[in-house]
Design an enzyme around this catalytic site. Structure first.
Site, mmCIF file in Angstrom:
data_model
loop_
_atom_site.group_PDB
_atom_site.id
_atom_site.type_symbol
_atom_site.label_atom_id
_atom_site.label_comp_id
_atom_site.label_asym_id
_atom_site.label_seq_id
_atom_site.Cartn_x
_atom_site.Cartn_y
_atom_site.Cartn_z
ATOM 1 N N GLU A 134 -2.721 7.545 -4.011
ATOM 2 C CA GLU A 134 -3.657 8.727 -4.705
ATOM 3 C C GLU A 134 -3.130 10.046 -4.142
ATOM 4 O O GLU A 134 -3.351 10.953 -4.765
ATOM 5 C CB GLU A 134 -5.206 8.350 -4.313
ATOM 6 C CG GLU A 134 -5.504 7.377 -5.204
ATOM 7 C CD GLU A 134 -6.678 6.481 -4.617
ATOM 8 O OE1 GLU A 134 -7.447 7.102 -3.737
ATOM 9 O OE2 GLU A 134 -7.283 5.471 -5.157
ATOM 10 N N GLU B 197 0.776 -1.643 -1.687
ATOM 11 C CA GLU B 197 -0.447 -1.346 -2.450
ATOM 12 C C GLU B 197 0.042 -1.128 -3.843
ATOM 13 O O GLU B 197 0.565 -0.027 -4.204
ATOM 14 C CB GLU B 197 -1.093 -0.196 -1.983
ATOM 15 C CG GLU B 197 -1.728 -0.460 -0.721
ATOM 16 C CD GLU B 197 -3.315 0.569 -0.611
ATOM 17 O OE1 GLU B 197 -4.052 -0.116 -0.339
ATOM 18 O OE2 GLU B 197 -3.325 1.618 -1.141
ATOM 19 N N GLY C 78 -8.008 -0.167 -7.637
ATOM 20 C CA GLY C 78 -9.064 0.399 -8.336
ATOM 21 C C GLY C 78 -9.212 0.022 -9.684
ATOM 22 O O GLY C 78 -10.206 0.471 -10.531
ATOM 23 N N ASN D 187 -10.847 1.856 3.446
ATOM 24 C CA ASN D 187 -10.428 3.372 3.062
ATOM 25 C C ASN D 187 -11.708 3.655 2.342
ATOM 26 O O ASN D 187 -11.672 3.437 0.972
ATOM 27 C CB ASN D 187 -9.091 3.209 2.308
ATOM 28 C CG ASN D 187 -8.891 4.558 1.706
ATOM 29 O OD1 ASN D 187 -9.260 5.389 1.734
ATOM 30 N ND2 ASN D 187 -7.808 4.499 0.716
ATOM 31 N N TRP D 188 -12.363 4.443 2.705
ATOM 32 C CA TRP D 188 -13.705 4.935 1.904
ATOM 33 C C TRP D 188 -13.316 6.213 0.749
ATOM 34 O O TRP D 188 -14.071 6.485 0.251
ATOM 35 C CB TRP D 188 -14.594 5.555 2.898
ATOM 36 C CG TRP D 188 -15.494 4.484 3.741
ATOM 37 C CD1 TRP D 188 -15.530 3.262 3.115
ATOM 38 C CD2 TRP D 188 -16.160 4.750 4.702
ATOM 39 N NE1 TRP D 188 -16.249 2.804 4.213
ATOM 40 C CE2 TRP D 188 -16.976 3.348 5.078
ATOM 41 C CE3 TRP D 188 -16.577 5.679 5.589
ATOM 42 C CZ2 TRP D 188 -17.619 3.122 6.331
ATOM 43 C CZ3 TRP D 188 -17.383 5.334 6.464
ATOM 44 C CH2 TRP D 188 -18.194 4.239 7.011
ATOM 45 N N LYS D 189 -12.026 6.518 0.861
ATOM 46 C CA LYS D 189 -11.842 7.673 0.097
ATOM 47 C C LYS D 189 -12.686 8.877 -0.014
ATOM 48 O O LYS D 189 -13.078 9.199 1.411
ATOM 49 C CB LYS D 189 -11.283 7.000 -1.273
ATOM 50 C CG LYS D 189 -10.452 5.757 -1.396
ATOM 51 C CD LYS D 189 -10.159 5.582 -2.731
ATOM 52 C CE LYS D 189 -9.132 4.166 -2.516
ATOM 53 N NZ LYS D 189 -8.607 3.623 -3.741
ATOM 54 N N HIS E 205 -0.670 7.154 0.737
ATOM 55 C CA HIS E 205 -1.392 6.526 -0.250
ATOM 56 C C HIS E 205 -1.174 6.788 -1.633
ATOM 57 O O HIS E 205 -0.866 7.910 -1.719
ATOM 58 C CB HIS E 205 -2.816 6.844 0.020
ATOM 59 C CG HIS E 205 -3.628 5.885 -0.974
ATOM 60 N ND1 HIS E 205 -4.038 6.132 -1.968
ATOM 61 C CD2 HIS E 205 -4.465 4.640 -0.371
ATOM 62 C CE1 HIS E 205 -4.862 5.004 -2.172
ATOM 63 N NE2 HIS E 205 -4.911 4.116 -1.582
ATOM 64 N N GLY F 51 -10.373 -0.771 -0.437
ATOM 65 C CA GLY F 51 -11.006 0.369 -1.099
ATOM 66 C C GLY F 51 -12.457 0.364 -1.507
ATOM 67 O O GLY F 51 -13.460 0.315 -0.885
ATOM 68 N N GLY F 52 -12.560 -0.051 -2.959
ATOM 69 C CA GLY F 52 -13.904 0.014 -3.493
ATOM 70 C C GLY F 52 -14.845 -1.081 -2.718
ATOM 71 O O GLY F 52 -15.905 -0.887 -2.524
ATOM 72 N N SER G 41 -7.683 -3.828 -5.152
ATOM 73 C CA SER G 41 -8.627 -4.786 -5.726
ATOM 74 C C SER G 41 -8.923 -5.935 -4.768
ATOM 75 O O SER G 41 -9.079 -6.943 -5.333
ATOM 76 C CB SER G 41 -8.365 -5.056 -6.996
ATOM 77 O OG SER G 41 -8.272 -4.050 -7.999
HETATM 78 P P1 PGA Z 1 -9.076 -0.759 -4.082
HETATM 79 O O1 PGA Z 1 -8.379 0.360 -3.403
HETATM 80 O O2 PGA Z 1 -9.457 -1.669 -2.991
HETATM 81 O O3 PGA Z 1 -10.483 0.086 -4.616
HETATM 82 O O4 PGA Z 1 -8.329 -1.195 -5.226
HETATM 83 C C1 PGA Z 1 -7.382 0.102 -2.269
HETATM 84 C C2 PGA Z 1 -6.855 1.336 -1.845
HETATM 85 O O5 PGA Z 1 -6.648 2.312 -2.400
HETATM 86 O O6 PGA Z 1 -6.472 1.337 -0.481
#
Ligand code: PGA
Length: 256
Positions: A97, A169, A175, A9-11, A95, A236-237, A215
């Protein structure tokens, strides 16, 4: 036996040259037969160029959202039909976010409408569910997961594992560098599978992949993936660098 799935997930990160370089590096790293489905989810404007960059590559394309209406006066929205036209096969929905960020505040009904729209055009939704830190501290985790799952899947029929992916999640892990422990993840995933069994039936529930996000890194992937109901990850990250992401893919592939 469920085939694991790892999604990047590159956001709202990376630019086109960086994405192309990522695909080239990931292709070079992920040679040979993998025991995992790999998906990459760029922001909307990059879906078409990424579909091209991923041609003849085992990595599949996913989007980070899709609107439930097919067409019409919905300024700024992108419909599931439009997303599918790019070649995307998966769509991340619900998600945290999008559920919790000011300006979005998507509720479970909206997530459900989007999920139905995505399924109706033949793409696979990746439905994200997860508790906040306050909810975990108040011992509400399993109730929150039950609610988000049943609301998200309201009126939805799932007859095979290809039609749905669930991502657990925990909001406090996204994050933050803090991941759920293997035991916390397994408890949540087993609960989600039991709830899925109730909602969609035993056979499809046994086939649906329930992936972990929050994470996730090469260093903690092994322990988390060793759990019976953890079928991959949403990253994500650590997905922004092809090298780190493909290391996670390898760990998942080896733990299957
Ligand atoms: P993260 O994000 O790996 O940066 O914690 C995961 C996600 O939001 O899908």
């Amino acid at each position: 036996m469920r085939r694991a799935l790892v999604a990047a997930n590159w956001k709202m990160n990376l630019d086109l040259p960086q994405m192309r370089a990522w695909v080239a590096a990931a292709r070079a790293e992920l040679t040979g037969t993998l025991a995992v489905d790999v998906v990459v989810c760029p922001p909307f404007p990059y879906l078409f160029p990424m579909a091209k960059a991923l041609a003849e590559c085992a990595i599949r394309l996913g989007a980070q959202d899709a609107y439930h209406e097919t067409s019409g006066a919905f300024t700024g929205e992108v419909s599931a039909v439009m997303v599918r036209e790019t070649g995307a096969a998966y769509v991340i929905l619900g998600h945290s976010e999008r559920r919790h960020t000011i300006g979005h505040l998507e509720d479970d009904r909206m997530v459900n409408l989007k999920l139905r729209a995505v399924q109706s055009v033949g793409m696979t939704p990746i439905l994200c569910v997860g508790e906040t830190l306050a909810q975990r501290k108040a011992s509400q985790t399993l109730d929150v997961l039950s609610f988000q799952l049943s609301a998200g899947l309201s009126g939805v029929r799932v007859s095979s594992g290809e039609q749905l992916v669930i991502a657990y999640e925990p909001v406090w892990a996204i994050g933050t560098g803090l991941n759920a422990t293997a035991a916390q993840a397994q408890e949540a995933h087993a609960h989600l599978r039991a709830e899925l069994t109730r909602l969609i039936g035993r056979e499809p529930a046994a086939q649906v992949r329930i992936i972990y996000g929050g994470s996730l890194k090469p260093e903690n992937a092994n322990e988390l993936m060793g759990q019976a109901d953890v079928d991959g990850g949403l990253v994500g990250g650590a997905s922004l660098k092809a090298e780190t992401f493909t290391r996670i893919v390898r760990v998942v592939s080896q733990s299957g």
